[in-house]
Scaffold this active site. Structure first.
Site, PDB file in Angstrom:
ATOM      1  N   ASP A 127       0.710  -1.086   0.071  1.00 48.38           N
ATOM      2  CA  ASP A 127       0.002  -0.060   0.084  1.00 48.38           C
ATOM      3  C   ASP A 127       0.713   1.283  -0.094  1.00 48.38           C
ATOM      4  O   ASP A 127       0.356   2.448  -0.231  1.00 48.38           O
ATOM      5  CB  ASP A 127      -0.833   0.075   1.315  1.00 48.38           C
ATOM      6  CG  ASP A 127      -2.023  -1.137   1.086  1.00 48.38           C
ATOM      7  OD1 ASP A 127      -2.554  -1.467   0.048  1.00 48.38           O
ATOM      8  OD2 ASP A 127      -2.403  -1.500   2.226  1.00 48.38           O
ATOM      9  N   ARG A 162     -18.598  -1.848 -22.686  1.00 50.29           N
ATOM     10  CA  ARG A 162     -19.086  -2.106 -21.227  1.00 50.29           C
ATOM     11  C   ARG A 162     -18.123  -1.450 -20.542  1.00 50.29           C
ATOM     12  O   ARG A 162     -17.102  -1.218 -20.811  1.00 50.29           O
ATOM     13  CB  ARG A 162     -19.357  -3.594 -20.893  1.00 50.29           C
ATOM     14  CG  ARG A 162     -18.207  -4.458 -20.738  1.00 50.29           C
ATOM     15  CD  ARG A 162     -18.199  -5.618 -19.978  1.00 50.29           C
ATOM     16  NE  ARG A 162     -19.120  -6.588 -20.483  1.00 50.29           N
ATOM     17  CZ  ARG A 162     -18.929  -7.756 -20.851  1.00 50.29           C
ATOM     18  NH1 ARG A 162     -17.708  -8.341 -20.811  1.00 50.29           N
ATOM     19  NH2 ARG A 162     -19.756  -8.577 -21.383  1.00 50.29           N
ATOM     20  N   ARG A 171      -6.473   0.235   1.880  1.00 50.84           N
ATOM     21  CA  ARG A 171      -7.630   0.150   2.897  1.00 50.84           C
ATOM     22  C   ARG A 171      -7.925   1.725   3.436  1.00 50.84           C
ATOM     23  O   ARG A 171      -8.889   2.388   3.188  1.00 50.84           O
ATOM     24  CB  ARG A 171      -7.278  -0.301   4.271  1.00 50.84           C
ATOM     25  CG  ARG A 171      -7.873  -0.303   5.628  1.00 50.84           C
ATOM     26  CD  ARG A 171      -7.309  -1.022   6.626  1.00 50.84           C
ATOM     27  NE  ARG A 171      -7.482  -2.566   6.518  1.00 50.84           N
ATOM     28  CZ  ARG A 171      -8.449  -3.169   6.635  1.00 50.84           C
ATOM     29  NH1 ARG A 171      -9.378  -2.532   7.142  1.00 50.84           N
ATOM     30  NH2 ARG A 171      -8.452  -4.418   6.526  1.00 50.84           N
ATOM     31  N   GLU A 221     -10.258  -0.549  -2.427  1.00 54.38           N
ATOM     32  CA  GLU A 221     -10.978  -1.193  -1.765  1.00 54.38           C
ATOM     33  C   GLU A 221     -11.649  -0.156  -0.458  1.00 54.38           C
ATOM     34  O   GLU A 221     -12.811  -0.630  -0.093  1.00 54.38           O
ATOM     35  CB  GLU A 221     -10.353  -2.406  -1.069  1.00 54.38           C
ATOM     36  CG  GLU A 221      -9.220  -2.283  -0.203  1.00 54.38           C
ATOM     37  CD  GLU A 221      -8.368  -3.310   0.429  1.00 54.38           C
ATOM     38  OE1 GLU A 221      -9.150  -4.571   0.200  1.00 54.38           O
ATOM     39  OE2 GLU A 221      -7.447  -3.198   0.908  1.00 54.38           O
ATOM     40  N   GLN A 273      -2.337  -9.145  -6.340  1.00 59.67           N
ATOM     41  CA  GLN A 273      -1.443  -8.153  -6.427  1.00 59.67           C
ATOM     42  C   GLN A 273      -0.433  -8.291  -5.572  1.00 59.67           C
ATOM     43  O   GLN A 273       0.654  -7.680  -5.560  1.00 59.67           O
ATOM     44  CB  GLN A 273      -2.317  -6.685  -5.847  1.00 59.67           C
ATOM     45  CG  GLN A 273      -3.234  -6.255  -6.500  1.00 59.67           C
ATOM     46  CD  GLN A 273      -4.242  -5.202  -5.899  1.00 59.67           C
ATOM     47  OE1 GLN A 273      -4.460  -4.173  -5.748  1.00 59.67           O
ATOM     48  NE2 GLN A 273      -5.212  -6.078  -5.538  1.00 59.67           N
TER      49      GLN A 273
END
EC number: 2.7.1.90
Length: 341
Positions: A127, A162, A171, A221, A273
């Site tokens: 992250d 699409r 997070r 996320e 990931q």
């Protein structure tokens, strides 16, 4: 001298490169014995050890994951956990520990240092949200994986006209979403640091469709709609109090389909990931971190974390490294908005 090494928290590419750097320099430069502790902080709590020699690290530079295993064990949530660590270190005649991990693992390292146990930290998280270091290893690989996925998804999105929503990890910090979204040419990037307007996302999506192109939306996320909350995959908490996030991508894809009348799909990259071969950048950074961690131990400089500042590896206090997460500044996000829609 004997030193211990462990890897805690979520795995990522580059962990083995750190271990290799520690073992090579510890043995060849100092003649130390290296003891690996298995499964993060569970290792020293339960005396789960693995001697590591030069032969054990001969071919691990390119391997993802960690040869020591990992866990989210928190010794401060275990009755007598710290005392058990002291007993394990004494039984194995370990003089110091090198702890490789993110916010939680290094938070434990800081508390153990305060309790008189010599620990040096190495920053690891895909992250890239750990304070006091410009970059953490694992981040570059995660961004490469997410970018490649976006590149691949674009062709199928265009073929079927699409919208595709790509959910990536993040997070509380949206570095993976921001970097992979920019590198992959995403039309919308959504990060946890800034709540988003669904109406605005729909506007960007429709603008893309009007130009006869398929929109790609990258969402972390932990991203939240205005007035909303984090989307939980599970309400259960781990030993560090974290709930499991996930589902914002699917929710947003359904909203886009309902509001635009266009077909929309969500792809959750998840743990892909974290896996696989580390990039060259992460191999070099992880190796340098390992070498400098050994130097800190040799100097008796405990309670520090090795960090990247510019192109230099420096030492910072563990307290500085863990006191605040490094999140995406508003101005960095606003730079990207010119490419939205």
């Amino acid at each position: 001298m004997r030193i211990g090494v462990l890897t805690g928290g979520g795995d990522c590419p580059g962990l083995n490169a750190v271990i290799r750097g520690v073992v090579r320099k510890g043995i060849e430069a100092h003649g130390w014995d290296i003891v690996g502790f298995r499964n993060g902080w569970q290792g020293p709590v339960e005396n789960l050890t693995k001697p590591i020699g030069l032969d054990d690290v001969e071919d691990i530079l390119t391997r993802g994951g960690t040869i020591l295993g990992s866990s989210r064990t928190n010794p401060y949530k275990i009755d007598g956990g710290v005392d058990r660590i002291r007993e394990t270190l004494a039984a194995n005649q370990v003089d110091a520990l090198i702890a490789i991990g993110g916010e939680d693992t290094l938070g434990v390292a800081k508390r153990l240092t305060d309790d008189g146990i010599g620990v040096v930290g190495v920053p690891k998280t895909i992250d890239n949200d750990l304070g006091a270091t410009d970059y953490t290893f694992g981040f570059d690989t995660a961004v490469h994986i997410a970018t490649e996925a976006i590149d691949r998804l674009r062709t199928t999105a265009e073929s079927h006209h699409r919208a595709l929503v790509v959910e990536v990890m993040g997070r509380h910090a949206g570095w993976i979403a921001l970097h992979s979204g920019l590198a992959g040419g995403a039309n919308v990037i959504l990060v946890p640091e800034r709540q988003f307007s669904v109406d605005k996302v729909v506007e960007w999506v429709e603008r893309r469709f009007e130009r006869q192109f398929a929109p790609i939306i990258v969402v972390a996320e932990g991203a939240m709609p205005e007035g909303g909350a984090e989307t939980l995959h599970s309400g259960e908490k781990d030993a560090f109090g974290h709930v499991r996030l996930g589902g914002i991508g699917t929710w947003l894809a359904e909203e886009i389909a309902e509001r635009t009348g266009k077909e929309s799909r969500a792809v959750v990259l998840g743990h892909v990931q974290r896996g696989g071969i580390p990039t060259a950048y992460d191999r070099v950074l992880a190796t340098r971190f390992g070498l400098h961690a050994v130097d800190a131990v040799a100097d008796g400089d405990f309670g520090v974390m090795v960090a990247l500042r510019g192109t230099d590896i420096v030492r910072v206090k563990l307290s500085e490294a863990t006191e605040e997460l490094k999140t995406v500044p508003l101005e960095r996000y606003q730079e990207a908005e010119v490419f939205f829609g």
